[in-house]
Structure formats: C-alpha cells, structure tokens
Design a protein around this motif. Structure first.
Motif, PDB file in Angstrom:
ATOM      1  N   ARG A  50       0.615  -1.049  -0.443  1.00 16.85           N
ATOM      2  CA  ARG A  50      -0.481  -0.192  -0.495  1.00 16.85           C
ATOM      3  C   ARG A  50       0.490   1.099   0.175  1.00 16.85           C
ATOM      4  NH1 ARG A  50      -3.274  -0.029   5.052  1.00 16.85           N
ATOM      5  NH2 ARG A  50      -1.530  -1.060   6.230  1.00 16.85           N
ATOM      6  N   ARG A  53      -0.240   8.361   1.337  1.00 19.03           N
ATOM      7  CA  ARG A  53      -0.355   9.300   0.227  1.00 19.03           C
ATOM      8  C   ARG A  53      -0.455  10.721   1.538  1.00 19.03           C
ATOM      9  NH1 ARG A  53      -5.672  11.439   0.960  1.00 19.03           N
ATOM     10  NH2 ARG A  53      -7.205  10.156   1.707  1.00 19.03           N
ATOM     11  N   THR A  92      -3.551  17.122   7.961  1.00 16.67           N
ATOM     12  CA  THR A  92      -3.641  16.063   6.780  1.00 16.67           C
ATOM     13  C   THR A  92      -3.056  16.707   5.942  1.00 16.67           C
ATOM     14  OG1 THR A  92      -5.568  15.222   6.300  1.00 16.67           O
ATOM     15  CG2 THR A  92      -3.924  14.925   4.691  1.00 16.67           C
ATOM     16  N   ILE A 134      -2.450   7.382   5.618  1.00 18.09           N
ATOM     17  CA  ILE A 134      -3.018   7.529   4.782  1.00 18.09           C
ATOM     18  C   ILE A 134      -2.741   6.473   3.722  1.00 18.09           C
ATOM     19  CG2 ILE A 134      -5.087   8.889   3.770  1.00 18.09           C
ATOM     20  CD1 ILE A 134      -5.403  10.706   6.211  1.00 18.09           C
ATOM     21  N   ASN A 136      -3.300   4.967  -0.091  1.00 13.66           N
ATOM     22  CA  ASN A 136      -3.799   5.488  -1.682  1.00 13.66           C
ATOM     23  C   ASN A 136      -5.457   4.628  -1.616  1.00 13.66           C
ATOM     24  OD1 ASN A 136      -2.876   6.762  -2.227  1.00 13.66           O
ATOM     25  ND2 ASN A 136      -1.810   5.520  -3.875  1.00 13.66           N
ATOM     26  N   ASP A 137      -5.892   3.425  -0.695  1.00 10.67           N
ATOM     27  CA  ASP A 137      -6.995   2.332  -0.946  1.00 10.67           C
ATOM     28  C   ASP A 137      -7.254   2.699   0.431  1.00 10.67           C
ATOM     29  OD1 ASP A 137      -5.356   1.438   1.917  1.00 10.67           O
ATOM     30  OD2 ASP A 137      -5.256  -0.606   0.534  1.00 10.67           O
ATOM     31  N   GLU A 138      -7.011   3.894   0.775  1.00  4.57           N
ATOM     32  CA  GLU A 138      -8.475   4.840   2.166  1.00  4.57           C
ATOM     33  C   GLU A 138      -8.070   4.340   3.495  1.00  4.57           C
ATOM     34  OE1 GLU A 138      -9.481   7.668   2.224  1.00  4.57           O
ATOM     35  OE2 GLU A 138      -8.208   8.041  -0.226  1.00  4.57           O
ATOM     36  N   THR A 139      -6.897   3.217   3.283  1.00  2.00           N
ATOM     37  CA  THR A 139      -6.979   2.342   4.750  1.00  2.00           C
ATOM     38  C   THR A 139      -5.845   3.375   5.651  1.00  2.00           C
ATOM     39  OG1 THR A 139      -5.216   0.813   3.698  1.00  2.00           O
ATOM     40  CG2 THR A 139      -7.811  -0.224   4.098  1.00  2.00           C
ATOM     41  N   HIS A 140      -5.631   2.992   6.701  1.00  2.00           N
ATOM     42  CA  HIS A 140      -4.562   3.903   7.376  1.00  2.00           C
ATOM     43  C   HIS A 140      -4.048   2.953   8.691  1.00  2.00           C
ATOM     44  CE1 HIS A 140      -8.138   4.755  10.313  1.00  2.00           C
ATOM     45  NE2 HIS A 140      -8.865   4.664   9.248  1.00  2.00           N
TER      46      HIS A 140
END
Length: 146
Positions: A50, A53, A92, A134, A136-140
């Motif tokens: 992952r 971003r 952010t 955070i 790119n796949d919106e996981t964190h």
C-alpha cells in the motif's frame, strides 16, 4: 530566560512561500552569520503493498506546547542562538509536502547546525504528536517514528 509559550502548530502543509518569507525576514538581523534549516517532508512509502498518500497529524496541543517550551528553553540555554523557529503541521499533509520546519540562527554555523540537529531529534523523541498514515486505498495505520 522566561519567554511566552509559542504556538508551533499550523493547519495542513507548511508552504514554500511560508518558508521563504521566514528566511527573508531575517535579512534585517545583521548579527546573524548562519542559519540551519531542517525540512521534514512526507514520504510516499510503500508498506505491505500500500502506498502512503498522506499523514494526518494530531496532538494534545496544550501538553505538546508546554513540552516544546521546555525544549526551546533548554536549547537556548545550551547554544548561543540569535533565533529559533519551529513549525509542525496538524491535520492532513500529502506526500511530497512539508510537515516540519525547524530554523535556527546564530553568529556561527556550527552552533546553528548543532542546535538545529538536537532540536529536531528532541522534537521527534519528546513531543507527543501522532501521525496516521493514509494509504491510496483509503486504509490507514498509526505511524511509527524513525
């Protein structure tokens, strides 16, 4: 040296314009012979396939500012500095953007450089600022400082 507690936090990324304006403001101070600057930038790391971003920074501001004041006073008592400025992002900050700006000034380069190095190390190890990576796949996930 009892100075007021300075707010080091800015919302979002620290812009190149802000950095250059800060440097330019020091040209009127004729007793400065050296500046040392550290800029912390968000890396686009790849972790478990992952890509980071952005990092979202958070802190308990009052506690962090009190600790930063202690660090600031320690550094001023240890080094003959003319100026010291620290800015750290909250919220952010995207990959490629600046999240930490440390700027020390003195009559001589070694003092400015040594103070800047110690200041950065102490900020990273002693200030309770948390970063959530955070992807790119919106996981964190919470970032581990290194």
């Amino acid at each position: 040296m009892n100075k007021e507690i300075k707010n080091i936090f800015v919302q979002g990324a620290i812009t190149p314009d802000f950095i250059s304006d800060s440097i330019a403001k020091h040209s009127v101070k004729k007793n400065i012979g050296a500046h040392s600057i550290f800029l912390g930038q968000i890396r686009e790391d790849v972790i478990d396939d992952r890509t980071v971003r952005a990092i979202e920074y958070t802190t308990y501001e009052e506690m962090a500012l009190e600790k930063m004041h202690e660090i600031r006073e320690d550094i001023f008592s240890k080094y003959e500095l003319t100026c010291m400025h620290v800015y750290h992002s909250l919220g952010t900050v995207n990959a490629g953007e600046i999240c930490l700006f440390v700027f020390t000034s003195s009559r001589h380069r070694k003092v400015a450089m040594d103070a800047c190095d110690e200041l950065v190390e102490r900020i990273k190890s002693e200030l309770q600022i948390w970063g959530k990576e955070i992807f790119n796949d919106e996981t964190h996930q919470w970032k581990v400082n290194n």
